[in-house]
Design a protein around this motif. Structure first.
Motif, PDB file in Angstrom:
ATOM      1  N   LEU A   1     -25.918  13.022 -20.271  1.00  0.00           N
ATOM      2  CA  LEU A   1     -26.587  13.313 -21.486  1.00  0.00           C
ATOM      3  C   LEU A   1     -27.908  13.574 -21.510  1.00  0.00           C
ATOM      4  O   LEU A   1     -28.382  14.457 -22.294  1.00  0.00           O
ATOM      5  CB  LEU A   1     -26.703  11.555 -22.061  1.00  0.00           C
ATOM      6  CG  LEU A   1     -25.486  11.082 -22.389  1.00  0.00           C
ATOM      7  CD1 LEU A   1     -25.719   9.528 -22.906  1.00  0.00           C
ATOM      8  CD2 LEU A   1     -24.782  11.776 -23.816  1.00  0.00           C
ATOM      9  N   GLY A   2     -28.781  13.484 -20.390  1.00  0.00           N
ATOM     10  CA  GLY A   2     -30.100  14.070 -20.114  1.00  0.00           C
ATOM     11  C   GLY A   2     -30.004  15.430 -19.788  1.00  0.00           C
ATOM     12  O   GLY A   2     -30.626  16.271 -20.506  1.00  0.00           O
ATOM     13  N   TYR A   3     -28.759  16.014 -19.093  1.00  0.00           N
ATOM     14  CA  TYR A   3     -28.575  17.581 -18.869  1.00  0.00           C
ATOM     15  C   TYR A   3     -28.204  17.971 -20.326  1.00  0.00           C
ATOM     16  O   TYR A   3     -28.783  19.274 -20.577  1.00  0.00           O
ATOM     17  CB  TYR A   3     -27.660  17.768 -17.790  1.00  0.00           C
ATOM     18  CG  TYR A   3     -27.714  19.006 -17.480  1.00  0.00           C
ATOM     19  CD1 TYR A   3     -28.560  19.678 -16.446  1.00  0.00           C
ATOM     20  CD2 TYR A   3     -26.500  19.960 -17.870  1.00  0.00           C
ATOM     21  CE1 TYR A   3     -28.554  21.281 -16.464  1.00  0.00           C
ATOM     22  CE2 TYR A   3     -26.510  21.549 -17.822  1.00  0.00           C
ATOM     23  CZ  TYR A   3     -27.486  21.874 -16.838  1.00  0.00           C
ATOM     24  OH  TYR A   3     -27.189  23.232 -16.444  1.00  0.00           O
ATOM     25  N   LEU A   4     -27.496  17.508 -21.104  1.00  0.00           N
ATOM     26  CA  LEU A   4     -27.233  17.981 -22.462  1.00  0.00           C
ATOM     27  C   LEU A   4     -28.447  18.220 -23.138  1.00  0.00           C
ATOM     28  O   LEU A   4     -28.420  19.355 -24.111  1.00  0.00           O
ATOM     29  CB  LEU A   4     -26.191  17.060 -23.049  1.00  0.00           C
ATOM     30  CG  LEU A   4     -24.715  17.179 -22.650  1.00  0.00           C
ATOM     31  CD1 LEU A   4     -23.764  16.004 -23.450  1.00  0.00           C
ATOM     32  CD2 LEU A   4     -24.223  18.549 -22.895  1.00  0.00           C
ATOM     33  N   VAL A   5     -29.350  17.515 -23.196  1.00  0.00           N
ATOM     34  CA  VAL A   5     -30.671  17.629 -24.050  1.00  0.00           C
ATOM     35  C   VAL A   5     -31.353  18.708 -23.471  1.00  0.00           C
ATOM     36  O   VAL A   5     -31.938  19.533 -23.994  1.00  0.00           O
ATOM     37  CB  VAL A   5     -31.529  16.449 -24.188  1.00  0.00           C
ATOM     38  CG1 VAL A   5     -32.754  16.323 -24.579  1.00  0.00           C
ATOM     39  CG2 VAL A   5     -30.725  15.162 -24.518  1.00  0.00           C
ATOM     40  N   PHE A   6     -31.367  18.847 -22.030  1.00  0.00           N
ATOM     41  CA  PHE A   6     -32.163  19.980 -21.429  1.00  0.00           C
ATOM     42  C   PHE A   6     -31.359  21.281 -21.529  1.00  0.00           C
ATOM     43  O   PHE A   6     -32.162  22.072 -21.933  1.00  0.00           O
ATOM     44  CB  PHE A   6     -31.984  19.754 -19.951  1.00  0.00           C
ATOM     45  CG  PHE A   6     -32.612  20.752 -19.085  1.00  0.00           C
ATOM     46  CD1 PHE A   6     -33.885  21.138 -19.004  1.00  0.00           C
ATOM     47  CD2 PHE A   6     -31.671  21.436 -18.375  1.00  0.00           C
ATOM     48  CE1 PHE A   6     -34.409  22.149 -18.368  1.00  0.00           C
ATOM     49  CE2 PHE A   6     -32.045  22.699 -17.525  1.00  0.00           C
ATOM     50  CZ  PHE A   6     -33.741  22.893 -17.527  1.00  0.00           C
ATOM     51  N   HIS A   7     -29.915  21.248 -21.992  1.00  0.00           N
ATOM     52  CA  HIS A   7     -29.482  22.695 -21.858  1.00  0.00           C
ATOM     53  C   HIS A   7     -29.479  23.020 -23.527  1.00  0.00           C
ATOM     54  O   HIS A   7     -29.626  24.246 -23.704  1.00  0.00           O
ATOM     55  CB  HIS A   7     -27.742  22.320 -21.884  1.00  0.00           C
ATOM     56  CG  HIS A   7     -27.111  23.504 -21.668  1.00  0.00           C
ATOM     57  ND1 HIS A   7     -26.475  24.084 -22.892  1.00  0.00           N
ATOM     58  CD2 HIS A   7     -26.800  24.244 -20.788  1.00  0.00           C
ATOM     59  CE1 HIS A   7     -25.900  25.225 -22.351  1.00  0.00           C
ATOM     60  NE2 HIS A   7     -26.052  25.355 -21.099  1.00  0.00           N
ATOM     61  N   SER A   8     -29.667  22.089 -24.324  1.00  0.00           N
ATOM     62  CA  SER A   8     -29.783  22.397 -25.701  1.00  0.00           C
ATOM     63  C   SER A   8     -31.301  23.170 -25.985  1.00  0.00           C
ATOM     64  O   SER A   8     -31.499  24.182 -26.662  1.00  0.00           O
ATOM     65  CB  SER A   8     -29.532  21.267 -26.717  1.00  0.00           C
ATOM     66  OG  SER A   8     -30.757  20.354 -26.465  1.00  0.00           O
ATOM     67  N   SER A   9     -32.263  22.566 -25.393  1.00  0.00           N
ATOM     68  CA  SER A   9     -33.617  23.073 -25.330  1.00  0.00           C
ATOM     69  C   SER A   9     -33.619  24.590 -24.544  1.00  0.00           C
ATOM     70  O   SER A   9     -34.468  25.334 -25.005  1.00  0.00           O
ATOM     71  CB  SER A   9     -34.715  22.114 -24.958  1.00  0.00           C
ATOM     72  OG  SER A   9     -34.418  21.842 -23.279  1.00  0.00           O
ATOM     73  N   LEU A  10     -32.879  24.583 -23.582  1.00  0.00           N
ATOM     74  CA  LEU A  10     -32.870  25.743 -22.718  1.00  0.00           C
ATOM     75  C   LEU A  10     -32.183  26.933 -23.448  1.00  0.00           C
ATOM     76  O   LEU A  10     -32.856  27.876 -23.703  1.00  0.00           O
ATOM     77  CB  LEU A  10     -32.063  25.512 -21.466  1.00  0.00           C
ATOM     78  CG  LEU A  10     -31.774  26.661 -20.694  1.00  0.00           C
ATOM     79  CD1 LEU A  10     -33.008  27.120 -20.028  1.00  0.00           C
ATOM     80  CD2 LEU A  10     -30.618  26.518 -19.467  1.00  0.00           C
ATOM     81  N   VAL A  11     -30.992  26.819 -24.255  1.00  0.00           N
ATOM     82  CA  VAL A  11     -30.826  27.745 -25.031  1.00  0.00           C
ATOM     83  C   VAL A  11     -31.620  28.154 -26.126  1.00  0.00           C
ATOM     84  O   VAL A  11     -31.609  29.408 -26.307  1.00  0.00           O
ATOM     85  CB  VAL A  11     -29.135  27.125 -25.691  1.00  0.00           C
ATOM     86  CG1 VAL A  11     -28.780  28.023 -26.956  1.00  0.00           C
ATOM     87  CG2 VAL A  11     -28.199  26.973 -24.761  1.00  0.00           C
ATOM     88  N   GLN A  12     -32.284  27.478 -26.569  1.00  0.00           N
ATOM     89  CA  GLN A  12     -33.382  27.740 -27.567  1.00  0.00           C
ATOM     90  C   GLN A  12     -34.570  28.583 -26.889  1.00  0.00           C
ATOM     91  O   GLN A  12     -35.266  29.419 -27.425  1.00  0.00           O
ATOM     92  CB  GLN A  12     -34.045  26.672 -28.294  1.00  0.00           C
ATOM     93  CG  GLN A  12     -33.248  25.999 -29.254  1.00  0.00           C
ATOM     94  CD  GLN A  12     -33.886  24.661 -30.176  1.00  0.00           C
ATOM     95  OE1 GLN A  12     -34.819  24.404 -29.705  1.00  0.00           O
ATOM     96  NE2 GLN A  12     -32.778  24.044 -30.660  1.00  0.00           N
ATOM     97  N   ALA A  13     -34.875  28.461 -25.668  1.00  0.00           N
ATOM     98  CA  ALA A  13     -35.877  28.796 -24.787  1.00  0.00           C
ATOM     99  C   ALA A  13     -35.822  30.324 -24.322  1.00  0.00           C
ATOM    100  O   ALA A  13     -36.380  31.081 -24.221  1.00  0.00           O
ATOM    101  CB  ALA A  13     -36.429  28.038 -23.794  1.00  0.00           C
ATOM    102  N   LEU A  14     -34.245  30.514 -24.225  1.00  0.00           N
ATOM    103  CA  LEU A  14     -33.734  31.826 -23.684  1.00  0.00           C
ATOM    104  C   LEU A  14     -33.315  32.516 -24.630  1.00  0.00           C
ATOM    105  O   LEU A  14     -32.785  32.249 -25.694  1.00  0.00           O
ATOM    106  CB  LEU A  14     -32.633  31.495 -22.637  1.00  0.00           C
ATOM    107  CG  LEU A  14     -33.054  30.839 -21.241  1.00  0.00           C
ATOM    108  CD1 LEU A  14     -31.820  30.856 -20.410  1.00  0.00           C
ATOM    109  CD2 LEU A  14     -34.132  31.759 -20.565  1.00  0.00           C
ATOM    110  N   PRO A  15     -33.751  34.080 -24.563  1.00  0.00           N
ATOM    111  CA  PRO A  15     -33.347  34.989 -25.500  1.00  0.00           C
ATOM    112  C   PRO A  15     -31.826  35.258 -25.481  1.00  0.00           C
ATOM    113  O   PRO A  15     -31.281  35.287 -24.338  1.00  0.00           O
ATOM    114  CB  PRO A  15     -34.407  36.152 -25.449  1.00  0.00           C
ATOM    115  CG  PRO A  15     -34.477  36.315 -24.024  1.00  0.00           C
ATOM    116  CD  PRO A  15     -34.564  34.659 -23.537  1.00  0.00           C
ATOM    117  N   SER A  16     -31.318  35.815 -26.680  1.00  0.00           N
ATOM    118  CA  SER A  16     -29.957  36.206 -26.830  1.00  0.00           C
ATOM    119  C   SER A  16     -29.981  37.659 -27.048  1.00  0.00           C
ATOM    120  O   SER A  16     -30.942  38.311 -27.558  1.00  0.00           O
ATOM    121  CB  SER A  16     -29.186  35.538 -27.888  1.00  0.00           C
ATOM    122  OG  SER A  16     -29.883  35.786 -29.060  1.00  0.00           O
TER     123      SER A  16
END
Length: 410
Positions: free
Chosen positions: A271-286
Protein backbone atom coordinates in the motif's frame (compact mmCIF):
# COMPACT_ATOMS: atom_id res chain seq x y z
CA UNK A 1 -10.65 90.18 -52.69
CA UNK A 2 -6.91 90.72 -52.49
CA UNK A 3 -7.13 90.86 -48.71
CA UNK A 4 -9.05 87.58 -48.61
CA UNK A 5 -6.44 85.84 -50.76
CA UNK A 6 -3.67 87.19 -48.50
CA UNK A 7 -5.38 85.83 -45.38
CA UNK A 8 -5.83 82.36 -46.96
CA UNK A 9 -2.16 82.32 -48.01
CA UNK A 10 -0.98 83.20 -44.46
CA UNK A 11 -3.21 80.50 -42.95
CA UNK A 12 -1.76 77.85 -45.28
CA UNK A 13 1.79 78.89 -44.39
CA UNK A 14 1.01 78.49 -40.64
CA UNK A 15 -0.46 75.02 -41.16
CA UNK A 16 2.58 73.85 -43.13
CA UNK A 17 4.92 75.24 -40.46
CA UNK A 18 3.21 73.50 -37.54
CA UNK A 19 2.86 70.06 -39.17
CA UNK A 20 5.96 68.02 -38.27
CA UNK A 21 7.23 64.86 -40.00
CA UNK A 22 6.47 61.50 -38.42
CA UNK A 23 7.61 58.00 -39.28
CA UNK A 24 5.46 54.91 -38.81
CA UNK A 25 7.50 52.53 -36.67
CA UNK A 26 7.00 48.82 -35.97
CA UNK A 27 5.74 49.61 -32.50
CA UNK A 28 2.14 50.54 -31.76
CA UNK A 29 3.27 54.16 -31.30
CA UNK A 30 4.21 56.66 -34.02
CA UNK A 31 6.76 58.96 -32.37
CA UNK A 32 8.23 61.97 -34.11
CA UNK A 33 11.80 61.42 -35.30
CA UNK A 34 14.45 64.00 -34.51
CA UNK A 35 17.42 63.61 -36.88
CA UNK A 36 20.78 65.37 -36.57
CA UNK A 37 21.22 68.69 -38.29
CA UNK A 38 23.81 67.39 -40.75
CA UNK A 39 21.12 65.45 -42.61
CA UNK A 40 20.44 68.66 -44.44
CA UNK A 41 18.78 67.20 -47.54
CA UNK A 42 15.08 66.71 -48.04
CA UNK A 43 15.04 65.00 -44.64
CA UNK A 44 11.44 63.67 -44.48
CA UNK A 45 12.25 61.71 -47.64
CA UNK A 46 15.63 60.76 -46.14
CA UNK A 47 13.98 59.29 -43.04
CA UNK A 48 11.49 57.33 -45.11
CA UNK A 49 14.31 55.82 -47.19
CA UNK A 50 16.40 54.79 -44.18
CA UNK A 51 13.54 52.64 -42.86
CA UNK A 52 13.88 50.45 -45.94
CA UNK A 53 16.51 47.69 -45.86
CA UNK A 54 19.93 48.90 -47.08
CA UNK A 55 20.77 47.89 -50.63
CA UNK A 56 23.90 45.73 -50.85
CA UNK A 57 23.83 45.25 -54.61
CA UNK A 58 23.28 41.68 -55.77
CA UNK A 59 24.36 40.22 -52.41
CA UNK A 60 22.10 40.11 -49.34
CA UNK A 61 22.77 42.46 -46.45
CA UNK A 62 25.00 40.74 -43.90
CA UNK A 63 23.94 41.22 -40.25
CA UNK A 64 26.40 40.03 -37.61
CA UNK A 65 24.65 38.72 -34.48
CA UNK A 66 26.29 37.98 -31.16
CA UNK A 67 24.06 36.18 -28.66
CA UNK A 68 25.06 36.54 -25.00
CA UNK A 69 23.26 33.99 -22.79
CA UNK A 70 23.25 35.40 -19.27
CA UNK A 71 20.88 33.00 -17.47
CA UNK A 72 18.81 29.85 -17.97
CA UNK A 73 16.19 29.21 -15.30
CA UNK A 74 12.88 27.49 -14.65
CA UNK A 75 13.49 24.31 -16.65
CA UNK A 76 10.09 22.60 -16.49
CA UNK A 77 10.20 19.04 -17.84
CA UNK A 78 6.48 18.53 -17.19
CA UNK A 79 5.54 21.41 -19.51
CA UNK A 80 8.58 20.99 -21.79
CA UNK A 81 9.57 24.65 -21.38
CA UNK A 82 12.77 26.60 -20.67
CA UNK A 83 13.08 30.22 -19.56
CA UNK A 84 16.23 32.16 -20.48
CA UNK A 85 17.69 35.67 -20.53
CA UNK A 86 19.53 36.82 -23.66
CA UNK A 87 21.39 39.87 -24.95
CA UNK A 88 21.56 40.34 -28.72
CA UNK A 89 24.14 42.57 -30.41
CA UNK A 90 23.18 43.26 -34.03
CA UNK A 91 25.69 44.91 -36.37
CA UNK A 92 25.37 45.85 -40.05
CA UNK A 93 26.50 48.49 -42.54
CA UNK A 94 24.14 51.19 -43.77
CA UNK A 95 26.04 53.64 -45.99
CA UNK A 96 23.02 55.95 -46.15
CA UNK A 97 23.74 56.96 -42.54
CA UNK A 98 27.45 57.75 -43.12
CA UNK A 99 28.77 61.30 -42.98
CA UNK A 100 32.00 63.15 -43.59
CA UNK A 101 33.93 62.99 -40.33
CA UNK A 102 36.23 65.87 -41.36
CA UNK A 103 33.26 68.20 -41.78
CA UNK A 104 31.26 66.86 -38.83
CA UNK A 105 33.85 65.69 -36.26
CA UNK A 106 31.70 63.32 -34.23
CA UNK A 107 32.75 59.79 -33.38
CA UNK A 108 29.23 58.33 -33.24
CA UNK A 109 25.61 59.24 -32.79
CA UNK A 110 22.63 57.41 -31.30
CA UNK A 111 19.30 57.19 -33.10
CA UNK A 112 15.91 55.78 -32.06
CA UNK A 113 15.44 52.24 -33.27
CA UNK A 114 12.27 53.11 -35.15
CA UNK A 115 13.93 55.89 -37.15
CA UNK A 116 16.08 53.54 -39.21
CA UNK A 117 15.90 50.04 -40.60
CA UNK A 118 16.38 47.25 -38.05
CA UNK A 119 15.73 43.53 -38.53
CA UNK A 120 12.48 42.45 -36.89
CA UNK A 121 13.10 39.19 -35.01
CA UNK A 122 10.59 36.52 -34.03
CA UNK A 123 11.42 33.42 -31.95
CA UNK A 124 9.70 30.38 -33.39
CA UNK A 125 9.64 28.30 -30.17
CA UNK A 126 8.67 31.19 -27.86
CA UNK A 127 5.57 31.03 -25.71
CA UNK A 128 6.15 34.62 -24.61
CA UNK A 129 8.92 37.21 -25.02
CA UNK A 130 9.57 40.17 -22.74
CA UNK A 131 11.79 42.84 -24.35
CA UNK A 132 13.45 44.71 -21.50
CA UNK A 133 13.96 47.97 -23.41
CA UNK A 134 10.88 49.00 -25.36
CA UNK A 135 12.70 51.92 -27.06
CA UNK A 136 16.32 50.86 -27.71
CA UNK A 137 18.73 53.21 -29.44
CA UNK A 138 21.14 52.31 -32.23
CA UNK A 139 24.74 53.55 -32.35
CA UNK A 140 25.90 54.78 -35.78
CA UNK A 141 29.55 55.32 -36.70
CA UNK A 142 30.74 57.84 -39.33
CA UNK A 143 31.18 55.07 -41.90
CA UNK A 144 27.55 53.94 -41.46
CA UNK A 145 28.26 50.98 -39.20
CA UNK A 146 25.20 50.36 -36.96
CA UNK A 147 25.17 48.58 -33.58
CA UNK A 148 21.90 47.68 -31.84
CA UNK A 149 21.59 45.95 -28.45
CA UNK A 150 18.43 44.08 -27.49
CA UNK A 151 17.79 42.45 -24.10
CA UNK A 152 15.00 39.91 -23.69
CA UNK A 153 13.58 37.26 -21.38
CA UNK A 154 11.71 34.44 -23.04
CA UNK A 155 10.01 31.13 -22.31
CA UNK A 156 10.43 28.64 -25.13
CA UNK A 157 9.37 25.12 -25.91
CA UNK A 158 12.03 22.40 -25.71
CA UNK A 159 11.78 18.75 -26.75
CA UNK A 160 13.57 17.15 -23.83
CA UNK A 161 15.13 13.73 -24.33
CA UNK A 162 14.06 12.11 -21.06
CA UNK A 163 14.84 8.44 -21.74
CA UNK A 164 17.72 8.51 -19.21
CA UNK A 165 16.03 10.81 -16.70
CA UNK A 166 17.36 11.88 -14.16
CA UNK A 167 20.71 11.77 -16.00
CA UNK A 168 19.22 13.28 -19.14
CA UNK A 169 20.82 15.68 -21.59
CA UNK A 170 18.81 17.68 -24.11
CA UNK A 171 19.36 20.27 -26.84
CA UNK A 172 16.96 23.23 -26.74
CA UNK A 173 16.72 25.44 -29.81
CA UNK A 174 15.83 29.12 -30.14
CA UNK A 175 15.16 29.93 -33.81
CA UNK A 176 15.20 33.65 -34.65
CA UNK A 177 13.37 34.58 -37.89
CA UNK A 178 13.29 37.91 -39.71
CA UNK A 179 9.83 37.54 -41.22
CA UNK A 180 9.86 41.01 -42.79
CA UNK A 181 12.60 40.12 -45.26
CA UNK A 182 13.58 37.35 -47.65
CA UNK A 183 16.77 35.30 -47.85
CA UNK A 184 17.76 37.27 -50.96
CA UNK A 185 17.69 40.54 -49.00
CA UNK A 186 19.13 39.56 -45.62
CA UNK A 187 21.65 37.07 -44.25
CA UNK A 188 22.67 36.41 -40.64
CA UNK A 189 26.09 35.50 -39.28
CA UNK A 190 25.61 34.40 -35.67
CA UNK A 191 27.95 33.74 -32.74
CA UNK A 192 27.10 32.73 -29.17
CA UNK A 193 28.77 33.65 -25.89
CA UNK A 194 28.07 31.87 -22.60
CA UNK A 195 27.94 34.43 -19.80
CA UNK A 196 26.18 32.28 -17.19
CA UNK A 197 27.93 32.74 -13.84
CA UNK A 198 25.47 30.89 -11.59
CA UNK A 199 25.64 27.08 -11.47
CA UNK A 200 23.23 26.52 -8.57
CA UNK A 201 20.60 25.04 -10.82
CA UNK A 202 19.18 21.57 -11.32
CA UNK A 203 19.90 21.89 -15.04
CA UNK A 204 23.23 23.35 -16.16
CA UNK A 205 24.29 24.57 -19.61
CA UNK A 206 27.06 22.29 -20.89
CA UNK A 207 27.37 23.70 -24.40
CA UNK A 208 26.20 26.64 -26.46
CA UNK A 209 26.36 26.95 -30.23
CA UNK A 210 24.75 28.78 -33.15
CA UNK A 211 24.02 27.86 -36.73
CA UNK A 212 22.30 29.25 -39.79
CA UNK A 213 19.93 26.62 -41.23
CA UNK A 214 20.38 26.24 -44.98
CA UNK A 215 17.72 26.54 -47.66
CA UNK A 216 15.39 28.87 -45.83
CA UNK A 217 12.96 31.23 -47.53
CA UNK A 218 13.12 33.55 -44.53
CA UNK A 219 16.43 34.71 -42.96
CA UNK A 220 17.04 32.98 -39.65
CA UNK A 221 19.68 31.82 -37.19
CA UNK A 222 19.42 29.22 -34.44
CA UNK A 223 20.85 29.13 -30.91
CA UNK A 224 21.21 25.68 -29.32
CA UNK A 225 21.48 25.22 -25.56
CA UNK A 226 22.67 21.84 -24.31
CA UNK A 227 21.15 21.27 -20.86
CA UNK A 228 22.23 18.50 -18.50
CA UNK A 229 20.42 17.39 -15.38
CA UNK A 230 22.49 17.19 -12.19
CA UNK A 231 20.12 14.39 -10.99
CA UNK A 232 20.80 14.76 -7.27
CA UNK A 233 17.24 15.75 -6.35
CA UNK A 234 15.64 13.00 -8.44
CA UNK A 235 17.96 10.32 -7.05
CA UNK A 236 17.19 11.25 -3.46
CA UNK A 237 13.45 11.66 -4.03
CA UNK A 238 12.81 8.72 -6.39
CA UNK A 239 15.48 6.04 -6.53
CA UNK A 240 16.35 5.86 -2.83
CA UNK A 241 12.73 5.30 -1.61
CA UNK A 242 12.09 2.69 -4.30
CA UNK A 243 15.22 0.69 -3.48
CA UNK A 244 14.52 0.96 0.26
CA UNK A 245 11.01 -0.48 -0.17
CA UNK A 246 12.36 -3.34 -2.28
CA UNK A 247 15.02 -4.17 0.33
CA UNK A 248 12.42 -4.05 3.09
CA UNK A 249 10.22 -6.45 1.14
CA UNK A 250 13.07 -8.93 0.76
CA UNK A 251 13.77 -8.72 4.49
CA UNK A 252 10.08 -9.39 5.15
CA UNK A 253 10.50 -12.79 3.51
CA UNK A 254 12.65 -13.88 6.47
CA UNK A 255 9.64 -13.74 8.81
CA UNK A 256 8.00 -17.13 9.57
CA UNK A 257 5.14 -18.02 7.27
CA UNK A 258 2.76 -18.84 10.12
CA UNK A 259 3.35 -15.45 11.76
CA UNK A 260 0.33 -13.20 11.30
CA UNK A 261 2.56 -10.09 11.31
CA UNK A 262 4.09 -11.12 7.99
CA UNK A 263 0.90 -10.59 6.00
CA UNK A 264 0.30 -7.22 7.65
CA UNK A 265 3.91 -6.26 6.95
CA UNK A 266 3.69 -7.17 3.26
CA UNK A 267 0.33 -5.51 2.72
CA UNK A 268 1.57 -2.30 4.41
CA UNK A 269 4.60 -2.20 2.12
CA UNK A 270 2.45 -2.74 -0.96
CA UNK A 271 0.00 0.00 0.00
CA UNK A 272 2.84 2.40 0.80
CA UNK A 273 4.46 1.70 -2.57
CA UNK A 274 1.14 2.25 -4.36
CA UNK A 275 0.96 5.74 -2.84
CA UNK A 276 4.58 6.37 -3.82
CA UNK A 277 3.95 5.10 -7.36
CA UNK A 278 0.92 7.37 -7.85
CA UNK A 279 2.94 10.44 -6.84
CA UNK A 280 5.80 9.24 -9.03
CA UNK A 281 3.58 9.10 -12.11
CA UNK A 282 2.64 12.74 -11.55
CA UNK A 283 6.26 13.78 -11.02
CA UNK A 284 7.61 12.18 -14.19
CA UNK A 285 6.78 13.63 -17.61
CA UNK A 286 4.99 11.66 -20.30
CA UNK A 287 5.82 11.61 -23.96
CA UNK A 288 4.42 10.29 -27.20
CA UNK A 289 7.64 8.30 -27.62
CA UNK A 290 10.77 7.52 -25.59
CA UNK A 291 9.29 7.76 -22.10
CA UNK A 292 11.74 7.76 -19.16
CA UNK A 293 13.12 4.35 -18.25
CA UNK A 294 12.25 5.05 -14.63
CA UNK A 295 8.55 4.64 -15.45
CA UNK A 296 9.13 1.04 -16.55
CA UNK A 297 11.57 0.43 -13.71
CA UNK A 298 9.15 1.45 -10.98
CA UNK A 299 6.36 -0.50 -12.67
CA UNK A 300 8.54 -3.64 -12.49
CA UNK A 301 9.17 -2.94 -8.79
CA UNK A 302 5.42 -2.68 -8.26
CA UNK A 303 4.89 -6.06 -9.91
CA UNK A 304 7.63 -7.61 -7.77
CA UNK A 305 6.07 -6.32 -4.56
CA UNK A 306 2.64 -7.50 -5.72
CA UNK A 307 3.96 -11.03 -6.48
CA UNK A 308 5.70 -11.22 -3.09
CA UNK A 309 2.55 -10.14 -1.24
CA UNK A 310 0.33 -12.55 -3.18
CA UNK A 311 2.73 -15.43 -2.46
CA UNK A 312 2.62 -14.74 1.26
CA UNK A 313 -1.18 -14.45 1.30
CA UNK A 314 -1.75 -17.66 -0.72
CA UNK A 315 0.65 -19.86 1.25
CA UNK A 316 -0.60 -18.51 4.57
CA UNK A 317 -4.20 -19.13 3.46
CA UNK A 318 -3.42 -22.73 2.42
CA UNK A 319 -1.62 -23.38 5.69
CA UNK A 320 -4.46 -21.93 7.77
CA UNK A 321 -7.09 -23.88 5.81
CA UNK A 322 -5.17 -27.12 6.42
CA UNK A 323 -5.06 -26.42 10.16
CA UNK A 324 -8.81 -25.76 10.21
CA UNK A 325 -9.55 -29.00 8.39
CA UNK A 326 -7.36 -30.95 10.80
CA UNK A 327 -9.10 -29.43 13.82
CA UNK A 328 -12.66 -29.83 12.52
CA UNK A 329 -12.20 -33.31 11.00
CA UNK A 330 -13.95 -36.43 12.62
CA UNK A 331 -11.94 -38.44 15.13
CA UNK A 332 -11.14 -42.06 14.11
CA UNK A 333 -12.36 -43.41 17.50
CA UNK A 334 -15.64 -42.69 19.35
CA UNK A 335 -15.51 -40.27 22.26
CA UNK A 336 -16.98 -42.79 24.75
CA UNK A 337 -14.33 -45.31 23.87
CA UNK A 338 -11.67 -42.66 24.31
CA UNK A 339 -12.99 -41.85 27.80
CA UNK A 340 -13.20 -45.52 28.71
CA UNK A 341 -9.60 -46.19 27.79
CA UNK A 342 -7.73 -43.43 29.48
CA UNK A 343 -4.35 -45.02 28.85
CA UNK A 344 -4.94 -45.39 25.08
CA UNK A 345 -2.32 -43.80 22.79
CA UNK A 346 -3.26 -40.74 20.64
CA UNK A 347 -3.66 -41.14 16.87
CA UNK A 348 -0.30 -40.37 15.25
CA UNK A 349 -1.83 -39.64 11.82
CA UNK A 350 -3.12 -36.17 12.71
CA UNK A 351 0.18 -34.48 13.70
CA UNK A 352 1.94 -36.24 10.87
CA UNK A 353 -0.48 -34.76 8.30
CA UNK A 354 -0.27 -31.34 9.88
CA UNK A 355 3.51 -31.49 9.96
CA UNK A 356 3.81 -32.58 6.35
CA UNK A 357 1.54 -29.77 5.14
CA UNK A 358 3.43 -27.20 7.16
CA UNK A 359 6.77 -28.47 5.94
CA UNK A 360 5.58 -28.36 2.32
CA UNK A 361 4.32 -24.77 2.68
CA UNK A 362 7.52 -23.67 4.36
CA UNK A 363 9.60 -25.40 1.68
CA UNK A 364 7.61 -23.67 -1.07
CA UNK A 365 8.01 -20.35 0.72
CA UNK A 366 11.76 -20.91 1.03
CA UNK A 367 12.08 -21.73 -2.67
CA UNK A 368 10.04 -18.68 -3.63
CA UNK A 369 12.20 -16.48 -1.40
CA UNK A 370 15.39 -17.65 -3.12
CA UNK A 371 13.86 -17.21 -6.57
CA UNK A 372 12.55 -13.76 -5.56
CA UNK A 373 15.96 -12.59 -4.34
CA UNK A 374 17.64 -13.84 -7.52
CA UNK A 375 14.96 -12.15 -9.64
CA UNK A 376 15.39 -8.84 -7.82
CA UNK A 377 19.18 -8.89 -8.20
CA UNK A 378 18.94 -9.82 -11.89
CA UNK A 379 16.39 -7.08 -12.52
CA UNK A 380 18.75 -4.50 -11.02
CA UNK A 381 21.65 -5.57 -13.24
CA UNK A 382 19.36 -5.70 -16.26
CA UNK A 383 18.16 -2.17 -15.57
CA UNK A 384 21.75 -0.90 -15.17
CA UNK A 385 22.70 -2.40 -18.53
CA UNK A 386 19.58 -1.00 -20.15
CA UNK A 387 20.35 2.41 -18.64
CA UNK A 388 23.88 2.44 -20.04
CA UNK A 389 23.32 1.12 -23.56
CA UNK A 390 19.67 1.70 -24.40
CA UNK A 391 18.86 4.31 -27.04
CA UNK A 392 15.56 5.56 -28.37
CA UNK A 393 14.83 7.52 -31.50
CA UNK A 394 11.86 9.80 -31.09
CA UNK A 395 9.10 9.80 -33.63
CA UNK A 396 9.49 12.53 -36.27
CA UNK A 397 7.36 15.61 -35.85
CA UNK A 398 4.49 16.08 -38.29
CA UNK A 399 6.19 19.13 -39.77
CA UNK A 400 9.30 17.12 -40.61
CA UNK A 401 7.43 15.25 -43.32
CA UNK A 402 7.72 18.32 -45.57
CA UNK A 403 11.30 19.61 -45.95
CA UNK A 404 11.96 23.21 -44.97
CA UNK A 405 12.26 25.58 -47.85
CA UNK A 406 9.52 23.90 -49.88
CA UNK A 407 6.77 25.68 -51.73
CA UNK A 408 4.59 27.50 -49.18
CA UNK A 409 0.88 26.65 -49.18
CA UNK A 410 -1.38 29.66 -49.10
Amino acid sequence: KMALQLLIHVALLRLSATAGPSVQGRDFRTPAVAWPSYFDLNWPQEVQETIQIPNNGSAPLLVDVRVFVSNVFNVDILRYTVSSMLLLRLSWLDTRLAWNASVRPRRAITLPWDSLWTPGLTIQEALWVDWQDQSPRARVDPDGHVDLYLTLTTETNCDFELLHFPRDQSDCNLSFYALGNTALELEFRAHAVNEIVSVKREYVVRDLKTQVPPQQLVPCFQVTLRLQNTALKAIIALLVPGEALLLADMCGGLLPLQATERIAYKVTLLLGYLVFHSSLVQALPSSSSCNPLLIYYFTVLLLLLFASTMETVLLAALLARGDLRAKSGPSPTPRAEQHGHGDSEPNPEEPRVKGSRRSQAEAADHVFFLVYVVGVVCSQFFFIGLWMWATCKSDPAPGKAVPHGGQPRL
